[in-house]
Design an enzyme around this catalytic site. Structure first.
Site, PDB file in Angstrom:
ATOM      1  N   ASN A  91      -4.767   5.902  -0.846  1.00  0.00           N
ATOM      2  CA  ASN A  91      -4.148   6.093   0.410  1.00  0.00           C
ATOM      3  C   ASN A  91      -3.560   7.328   0.664  1.00  0.00           C
ATOM      4  OD1 ASN A  91      -4.825   3.352   1.414  1.00  0.00           O
ATOM      5  ND2 ASN A  91      -2.731   2.657   1.105  1.00  0.00           N
ATOM      6  N   SER A 134       0.805  -1.228   0.045  1.00  0.00           N
ATOM      7  CA  SER A 134      -0.014   0.049   0.235  1.00  0.00           C
ATOM      8  C   SER A 134       0.911   1.158  -0.012  1.00  0.00           C
ATOM      9  CB  SER A 134      -0.840   0.030   1.206  1.00  0.00           C
ATOM     10  OG  SER A 134       0.022  -0.179   2.486  1.00  0.00           O
ATOM     11  N   HIS A 170      -3.125  -3.014  -6.034  1.00  0.00           N
ATOM     12  CA  HIS A 170      -3.481  -2.831  -4.811  1.00  0.00           C
ATOM     13  C   HIS A 170      -4.798  -2.965  -4.474  1.00  0.00           C
ATOM     14  CE1 HIS A 170      -3.721   0.452  -1.399  1.00  0.00           C
ATOM     15  NE2 HIS A 170      -3.507  -0.895  -1.009  1.00  0.00           N
ATOM     16  N   GLU A 173      -5.715  -0.672  -7.678  1.00  0.00           N
ATOM     17  CA  GLU A 173      -4.941   0.588  -8.224  1.00  0.00           C
ATOM     18  C   GLU A 173      -3.944  -0.763  -9.079  1.00  0.00           C
ATOM     19  OE1 GLU A 173      -4.944   4.243  -5.254  1.00  0.00           O
ATOM     20  OE2 GLU A 173      -3.622   2.475  -4.671  1.00  0.00           O
TER      21      GLU A 173
HETATM   22  N1  3HC Z   1     -17.581 -10.924   3.179  1.00  0.00           N
HETATM   23  C1  3HC Z   1     -18.765 -10.924   2.767  1.00  0.00           C
HETATM   24  N2  3HC Z   1     -19.637  -9.981   3.012  1.00  0.00           N
HETATM   25  C2  3HC Z   1     -19.348  -8.903   3.596  1.00  0.00           C
HETATM   26  C3  3HC Z   1     -18.074  -8.587   4.119  1.00  0.00           C
HETATM   27  C4  3HC Z   1     -16.997  -9.589   3.684  1.00  0.00           C
HETATM   28  N3  3HC Z   1     -15.761  -9.712   4.379  1.00  0.00           N
HETATM   29  N4  3HC Z   1     -18.058  -7.446   4.713  1.00  0.00           N
HETATM   30  C5  3HC Z   1     -19.176  -6.898   4.702  1.00  0.00           C
HETATM   31  N5  3HC Z   1     -20.003  -7.855   4.120  1.00  0.00           N
HETATM   32  C6  3HC Z   1     -21.316  -7.697   3.955  1.00  0.00           C
HETATM   33  C7  3HC Z   1     -22.278  -7.710   4.935  1.00  0.00           C
HETATM   34  O1  3HC Z   1     -22.688  -9.066   5.300  1.00  0.00           O
HETATM   35  C8  3HC Z   1     -23.302  -6.823   4.344  1.00  0.00           C
HETATM   36  O2  3HC Z   1     -24.265  -7.753   4.104  1.00  0.00           O
HETATM   37  P1  3HC Z   1     -25.860  -7.322   3.942  1.00  0.00           P
HETATM   38  O3  3HC Z   1     -26.209  -6.126   3.118  1.00  0.00           O
HETATM   39  O4  3HC Z   1     -26.370  -8.576   2.765  1.00  0.00           O
HETATM   40  O5  3HC Z   1     -26.336  -7.440   5.418  1.00  0.00           O
HETATM   41  C9  3HC Z   1     -22.972  -5.781   3.746  1.00  0.00           C
HETATM   42  O6  3HC Z   1     -21.707  -6.407   3.095  1.00  0.00           O
HETATM   43  C10 3HC Z   1     -22.800  -4.577   4.195  1.00  0.00           C
HETATM   44  O7  3HC Z   1     -21.967  -4.710   5.542  1.00  0.00           O
HETATM   45  P2  3HC Z   1     -22.427  -4.246   6.672  1.00  0.00           P
HETATM   46  O8  3HC Z   1     -23.870  -4.036   6.679  1.00  0.00           O
HETATM   47  O9  3HC Z   1     -21.815  -4.682   7.772  1.00  0.00           O
HETATM   48  O10 3HC Z   1     -21.745  -2.532   6.771  1.00  0.00           O
HETATM   49  P3  3HC Z   1     -21.903  -1.440   5.814  1.00  0.00           P
HETATM   50  O11 3HC Z   1     -23.125  -1.203   5.155  1.00  0.00           O
HETATM   51  O12 3HC Z   1     -21.052  -0.203   6.452  1.00  0.00           O
HETATM   52  O13 3HC Z   1     -20.956  -1.875   4.648  1.00  0.00           O
HETATM   53  C11 3HC Z   1     -18.499  -1.662   4.161  1.00  0.00           C
HETATM   54  C12 3HC Z   1     -19.546  -2.398   4.930  1.00  0.00           C
HETATM   55  C13 3HC Z   1     -18.842  -2.146   2.625  1.00  0.00           C
HETATM   56  C14 3HC Z   1     -17.096  -1.933   4.641  1.00  0.00           C
HETATM   57  C15 3HC Z   1     -18.945  -0.053   4.219  1.00  0.00           C
HETATM   58  O14 3HC Z   1     -18.839   0.312   5.237  1.00  0.00           O
HETATM   59  C16 3HC Z   1     -17.526   0.868   3.382  1.00  0.00           C
HETATM   60  O15 3HC Z   1     -17.696   0.926   2.188  1.00  0.00           O
HETATM   61  N6  3HC Z   1     -16.746   1.240   4.148  1.00  0.00           N
HETATM   62  C17 3HC Z   1     -15.311   1.725   3.601  1.00  0.00           C
HETATM   63  C18 3HC Z   1     -14.420   0.785   3.592  1.00  0.00           C
HETATM   64  C19 3HC Z   1     -13.160   1.245   3.000  1.00  0.00           C
HETATM   65  O16 3HC Z   1     -13.080   2.716   2.659  1.00  0.00           O
HETATM   66  N7  3HC Z   1     -12.218   0.437   2.656  1.00  0.00           N
HETATM   67  C20 3HC Z   1     -11.056   0.748   2.092  1.00  0.00           C
HETATM   68  C21 3HC Z   1      -9.962   1.163   3.178  1.00  0.00           C
HETATM   69  S1  3HC Z   1      -8.382   1.663   2.749  1.00  0.00           S
HETATM   70  C22 3HC Z   1      -7.606  -0.026   2.175  1.00  0.00           C
HETATM   71  O17 3HC Z   1      -8.195  -1.030   2.282  1.00  0.00           O
HETATM   72  C23 3HC Z   1      -6.222   0.301   1.529  1.00  0.00           C
HETATM   73  C24 3HC Z   1      -5.169  -0.408   2.502  1.00  0.00           C
HETATM   74  O18 3HC Z   1      -3.908  -0.321   1.777  1.00  0.00           O
HETATM   75  C25 3HC Z   1      -5.437   0.156   3.851  1.00  0.00           C
END
Ligand code: 3HC
Length: 401
Positions: free
Chosen positions: A193, A119, A142, A154
């Site tokens: 990031n 990352s 990424h 990415e």
């Molecule tokens: N596997 C399968 N299903 C999953 C899952 C997984 N790992 N994680 C979440 N889900 C499903 C849930 O079961 C849920 O299903 P449903 O709607 O049928 O009940 C659905 O996804 C939505 O999950 P939640 O209801 O728990 O929560 P949210 O509505 O908040 O959605 C999220 C979760 C998609 C993670 C949303 O909160 C989101 O988009 N958050 C931002 C995440 C983000 O920014 N990620 C990038 C971070 S930076 C990065 O990764 C870079 C690295 O280098 C650090």
């Protein structure tokens, strides 16, 4: 159409096991490697949990059919030997990546693409651990957390990466059901990031300096800006240690930022976010718990103060031709699930208001990193203010036109 049939994923942590799951879901054969059997076992049970969620929703018929496409191994050389494409998702330490890539150099097929999911470490430096003829096959790929849900990949070109390798990586991303964006210059943190770090660090500095409470900031992010997670909520989700490492790695390579002291303090206290059960919020049993935030708190924070540093970073990336306007906006929409692109936020607030917000942050937080990017200043001078002037990062039709 991708020719990849077998993928070798190195590292069974959050990203590695998620990538293995995505590949198996898309019908590819996967070998997942880690250094201890318990890491592999833990990864397989998380994959099963996630696949069961998808099966419950009817997205897939059964988890077992997908799981059988994933083999595990503790032997890096044998896992690499029959792979068409290798994705390394080991811990973010250059000496670990160097060791892995030099071993891959000896064991992978000559035509295999060697991708790193780093990352924040330089792709060029990683590629220098393989022999010269192979360097063109090394690339950044990424993914975002959770890989099974997040649409973005990415694709990062290092100094040696060949066009053929970029093409093969784009094709694989498509085969995995992901949307690739091209990062043309190997800058630390790539697109997402860098933009995210500006946003999260500003939120954290505001809380650290007592300007706002974290709940107020998170309510403003969720309800005011429409983002899926608040800044502190997302920091817990990513992991405070991971975030701290990303910020430090970027700073070590010239990224100008005053890191928020709360991250290192929490890290030393073992408050790592979801994984340790406690971060900015409590996550009992190390399961992510969405904080309950009163909507009325959102009005206490001016949301442009959180968006402006992210716009400023995006303007830098565009001016330096690291990526195209459309790819930068696509990256934040699909890598962070923002409801709109960062340039679309800028245009709707107005470029002049973004500059004004940066000046306010500079005054309140005393950090030089809020100096407006020359591109923003140039746009303001040219009257390209966004929606209100009909032209900003995008063109808009005004009423009656
Ligand atoms: N596997 C399968 N299903 C999953 C899952 C997984 N790992 N994680 C979440 N889900 C499903 C849930 O079961 C849920 O299903 P449903 O709607 O049928 O009940 C659905 O996804 C939505 O999950 P939640 O209801 O728990 O929560 P949210 O509505 O908040 O959605 C999220 C979760 C998609 C993670 C949303 O909160 C989101 O988009 N958050 C931002 C995440 C983000 O920014 N990620 C990038 C971070 S930076 C990065 O990764 C870079 C690295 O280098 C650090």
């Amino acid at each position: 159409m991708s020719n990849v049939r077998r993928i070798f994923v190195i590292g069974a942590g959050t990203m590695g096991h998620g990538i293995a799951e995505v590949a198996a879901l898309r019908g590819l054969n996967v070998t997942l490697y880690d250094v201890k059997q318990e890491f592999l076992d833990g990864a397989m049970s998380k994959i099963k949990w996630s696949l069961d969620r998808l099966a419950e929703k009817g997205t897939i018929k059964s988890s077992s059919e997908v799981i059988q496409r994933i083999a595990t191994t503790l032997d890096l050389e044998s896992g690499a030997s029959d792979a068409d494409f290798v994705i390394e998702a080991a811990p973010e330490r250059m000496e670990i990546k160097r060791d892995i890539f030099s071993r891959l150099d000896r064991s992978a097929r000559p035509e295999a693409v060697l991708a790193t999911n780093t990352s924040s470490l330089p792709i060029t430096e990683v590629s220098e651990s393989v022999s010269a003829p192979r360097r063109g096959r090394v690339i950044g790929m990424h993914f975002f957390n959770p890989p099974v849900i997040m649409q973005l990949v990415e694709v990062v070109k290092g100094k040696y990466t060949s066009d053929e390798t970029v093409k093969a990586t784009y094709e694989l991303a498509g085969a995995l059901g992901k949307q690739p964006v091209l990062v043309r210059v190997d800058v630390p943190g790539f697109i997402v990031n860098r933009v995210m770090a500006r946003f999260l660090n500003t939120a954290c500095l505001m809380a650290e300096r007592g300007l706002h409470r974290m709940e107020e900031i998170d309510a403003a992010v969720r309800y005011g800006l429409g983002m899926p997670m608040g800044a502190f909520e997302l920091s817990d989700y990513i992991g405070i240690d991971v975030l701290d490492d990303i910020i430090k790695a970027m700073i070590a390579r010239g990224f100008s930022m005053t890191p928020c002291g709360l991250y290192s303090g929490m890290r030393s206290a073992g408050k790592l976010g979801v994984k340790s059960g406690q971060g900015f919020y409590a996550h009992p049993g190390s399961k992510f718990r969405k904080p309950e935030l009163d909507r009325s708190l959102a009005a206490k924070v001016d949301p442009i103060l959180l968006v402006a540093p992210a716009v400023n970073e995006a303007a830098y990336l565009l001016r330096e031709e690291v990526a195209s306007r459309d790819d930068i906006d696509k990256a934040v929409r699909l890598g962070l699930n923002y409801p709109k692109g960062i340039f679309e936020y800028a245009d709707s607030y107005g470029v002049d208001s973004v500059i004004d917000a940066l000046r306010r942050l500079e005054e309140a937080l005393g950090s030089r990193e809020y100096e407006p990017d020359p591109l923003l200043l140039e746009m303001r001078s040219a009257g390209k203010l966004g929606v209100k002037s009909g032209q900003g990062f995008y063109a808009y039709k005004r009423r009656g036109e």
